[in-house]
Design an enzyme around this catalytic site. Structure first.
Site, mmCIF file in Angstrom:
data_model
loop_
_atom_site.group_PDB
_atom_site.id
_atom_site.type_symbol
_atom_site.label_atom_id
_atom_site.label_comp_id
_atom_site.label_asym_id
_atom_site.label_seq_id
_atom_site.Cartn_x
_atom_site.Cartn_y
_atom_site.Cartn_z
ATOM 1 N N HIS A 100 6.920 -13.056 -8.755
ATOM 2 C CA HIS A 100 6.847 -13.585 -7.386
ATOM 3 C C HIS A 100 7.806 -14.772 -7.333
ATOM 4 O O HIS A 100 7.950 -15.495 -8.314
ATOM 5 C CB HIS A 100 5.472 -14.163 -7.049
ATOM 6 C CG HIS A 100 4.310 -13.245 -7.142
ATOM 7 N ND1 HIS A 100 3.624 -13.022 -8.301
ATOM 8 C CD2 HIS A 100 3.655 -12.530 -6.182
ATOM 9 C CE1 HIS A 100 2.613 -12.207 -8.069
ATOM 10 N NE2 HIS A 100 2.611 -11.888 -6.802
ATOM 11 N N ASP A 103 6.356 -17.929 -8.727
ATOM 12 C CA ASP A 103 6.059 -17.996 -10.170
ATOM 13 C C ASP A 103 7.203 -18.660 -10.903
ATOM 14 O O ASP A 103 6.999 -19.382 -11.873
ATOM 15 C CB ASP A 103 5.960 -16.601 -10.825
ATOM 16 C CG ASP A 103 4.959 -15.703 -10.176
ATOM 17 O OD1 ASP A 103 3.982 -16.214 -9.626
ATOM 18 O OD2 ASP A 103 5.167 -14.474 -10.232
ATOM 19 N N GLU A 231 1.232 -2.215 -2.296
ATOM 20 C CA GLU A 231 0.253 -2.152 -3.399
ATOM 21 C C GLU A 231 -1.164 -2.231 -2.851
ATOM 22 O O GLU A 231 -1.604 -3.285 -2.379
ATOM 23 C CB GLU A 231 0.522 -3.309 -4.369
ATOM 24 C CG GLU A 231 -0.421 -3.324 -5.561
ATOM 25 C CD GLU A 231 -0.104 -4.447 -6.557
ATOM 26 O OE1 GLU A 231 1.085 -4.787 -6.729
ATOM 27 O OE2 GLU A 231 -1.053 -4.973 -7.155
ATOM 28 N N HIS A 270 -7.434 -2.340 -9.035
ATOM 29 C CA HIS A 270 -7.615 -2.239 -7.588
ATOM 30 C C HIS A 270 -8.292 -0.914 -7.225
ATOM 31 O O HIS A 270 -9.118 -0.869 -6.318
ATOM 32 C CB HIS A 270 -6.275 -2.347 -6.867
ATOM 33 C CG HIS A 270 -5.581 -3.666 -7.066
ATOM 34 N ND1 HIS A 270 -4.340 -3.946 -6.543
ATOM 35 C CD2 HIS A 270 -5.954 -4.780 -7.733
ATOM 36 C CE1 HIS A 270 -3.979 -5.176 -6.869
ATOM 37 N NE2 HIS A 270 -4.943 -5.706 -7.607
ATOM 38 N N ASP A 306 -11.580 -8.592 -10.025
ATOM 39 C CA ASP A 306 -10.285 -8.153 -10.541
ATOM 40 C C ASP A 306 -9.988 -8.902 -11.838
ATOM 41 O O ASP A 306 -9.338 -9.937 -11.829
ATOM 42 C CB ASP A 306 -9.243 -8.489 -9.454
ATOM 43 C CG ASP A 306 -7.936 -7.756 -9.619
ATOM 44 O OD1 ASP A 306 -7.875 -6.841 -10.458
ATOM 45 O OD2 ASP A 306 -6.991 -8.093 -8.892
HETATM 46 C C1 XUL Z 1 -3.063 -9.121 -7.078
HETATM 47 C C2 XUL Z 1 -1.916 -8.367 -7.594
HETATM 48 C C3 XUL Z 1 -0.582 -8.994 -7.390
HETATM 49 C C4 XUL Z 1 0.509 -8.031 -7.062
HETATM 50 C C5 XUL Z 1 1.828 -8.692 -6.759
HETATM 51 O O1 XUL Z 1 -4.277 -8.547 -7.331
HETATM 52 O O2 XUL Z 1 -2.060 -7.317 -8.173
HETATM 53 O O3 XUL Z 1 -0.271 -9.708 -8.538
HETATM 54 O O4 XUL Z 1 0.709 -7.117 -8.088
HETATM 55 O O5 XUL Z 1 1.737 -9.602 -5.731
HETATM 56 CO CO CO Z 2 -0.731 -5.945 -9.025
#
Ligand code: XUL
Ligand code: CO
Length: 436
Positions: A100, A103, A231, A270, A306
């Protein structure tokens, strides 16, 4: 000075090896179905967990020892960290990484200063990519940490939060292009809701689609040819994320004419939170021609959040690789370890153990999946289960030669449907276990 002086390069030593700092299954140059393991798996290290994760949780601060950090939020510290990251990824032997924007570089006092900070670190990332040959699997923007995004970014009720997010993604796309990224990910962040009393869902979804179209248009304008991904995740941080699962994402993309432009980046944890298996999500995406990339991790069936653990379950990785191979393998995507070491695993060397385990688990999954495919019994059973569609009435229905009236006539003539055949679930489960 090297951050990992005791490590040279993680090598392949084969299944008999007792060296915990060696691969027992991941042999990058080994051919599986005519393609190297390196090219099949396209492993990627995530910058956020591996180089920004501290081990903090809601009950206590970070525990991770990262001796290369000087404790500041300076650009210099970020540049030094970038060099450490590439030392790690190179010694591990992963061909890709993902990040990101926030980051890699610290935020400044305003957008212009933040962009300058990012440029200063991207310069180092580019140098390190050239030095090592490591590539960017995908870039993304963090549109969820800064308090300005408390109500969401593209779905915020605050139009200027939307505008700021647009400016941020514009810059992130330019950065990803500069680093020759193979893709760009949109994970929802805070795009969702906590309650519906204060939420105009339709308006928020329209805004999200508008935002994604702007990204697609801008990528075209600057000549960024990488693959876009969305995602799915059903909850966290919001109670209900709009991109809740593969099917919801596909429906959203189709409804707003975005399906030609985005594929799915599926994450195992997820899928678990959505009440699905990863295999289900992969099959939903694959059937729609939208299986793009995977965030490889795992949750804990006894914990409802998560946890982003490294994948070690060979049954899971076999299922993943069976679906990936079935849909033709990765093109732009790869196996991205969106996973973090446990808070108790606080030493730098634990980062190596974690990734070696994940890479070996996927390498085994790949080889087992290829063996199942080569053997052919699973596929043959599945194929023969649909034999009634290969000729006669079934083939006529598939060819569009029937309607309700003609089918009624056919069944009135026969009186009843042909008898069913066993699904043989247990036999097939036993068959799969013979490969593991
Ligand atoms: C959050 C997640 C993120 C994405 C990228 O749960 O998976 O890290 O992969 O923003
Ligand atoms: Co992710």
């Amino acid at each position: 000075m090297a951050a990992f002086p005791e490590i040279t390069r993680i090598g392949f030593e084969g299944p008999q090896s007792k060296n915990p700092l060696a691969f027992r299954y991941y042999n990058a140059d080994e051919l599986v179905e005519g393609r190297t393991m390196r090219d099949h798996l396209r492993f990627s290290v995530v910058y956020w967990h591996t180089f920004r994760g501290t081990g903090s949780d809601p009950f206590g601060p970070g525990t991770a020892q990262r001796p290369w950090e000087d404790g500041s939020d300076s650009v210099e510290n970020a540049q030094n960290r970038a060099r450490v990251a590439f030392e790690f990824i190179e010694k591990l032997g992963a061909p890709f990484y993902a990040f990101h924007d926030r980051d890699v570089a610290p935020e400044g006092a305003n957008l212009a200063e933040t962009n300058r900070n990012l440029d200063a670190v991207v310069k180092v990332l580019k140098e390190e990519q050239q030095r090592t040959g490591i590539k960017l699997l995908w870039g993304t923007a963090n549109l969820f940490s800064n308090p300005r995004y408390m109500h969401g970014a593209a779905t915020s009720p605050n139009a200027e939060a939307f505008a700021f997010a647009a400016a941020q993604v514009k810059k992130a796309l330019e950065t990803t292009k500069e680093l020759d990224g193979a893709g760009y990910v949109f994970w929802g962040g805070r795009e969702g809701y906590q309650n519906l009393w204060n939420t105009d869902m339709k308006r928020e979804l329209d805004h999200l689609a508008k935002f994604l179209h702007m990204a697609v248009d801008y990528a075209k304008e600057i000549g960024f040819a990488g693959q876009f991904y969305i995602e799915p995740k059903p909850k966290e941080p919001t109670k209900h994320q709009y991109d809740s699962d593969a099917a919801a994402c596909l429906n959203f993309l189709r409804e707003y004419d975005l399906l030609p432009h985005l594929k799915l980046n599926l994450e195992t944890n997820h899928a678990t939170l959505a009440g699905h298996t990863m295999q289900h999500e992969l099959e939903v995406a694959g059937a729609a021609g939208a299986l793009g990339s995977i965030d490889a991790n795992t949750g804990d069936m006894l914990l409802g959040w998560d946890t982003d653990q490294f994948p070690t379950d060979v049954y899971l990785t076999t299922q993943c690789m069976l679906s990936v191979l079935k849909y033709g393998g990765f093109t732009s995507g790869g196996v991205n370890f969106d996973a973090k070491v446990r808070r108790e695993s606080f030493e730098p060397i634990d980062l190596f153990y974690a990734h070696i385990g994940g890479m070996d688990a996927f390498a085994r999954g790949l080889k087992i999946a290829a063996a199942i495919r080569a053997d052919g019994r699973l596929e043959e059973f599945r194929r023969s289960r649909y034999a009634s569609w290969d000729g006669g009435l079934g083939a006529e229905i598939e060819a569009g030669k029937h309607d309700f009236k003609s089918l009624e006539q056919a069944m009135l003539r026969k009186g009843d449907a042909a008898p069913n055949q066993s699904g043989r679930q247990e036999m097939l489960e036993n068959l799969i276990n013979t490969y593991l």
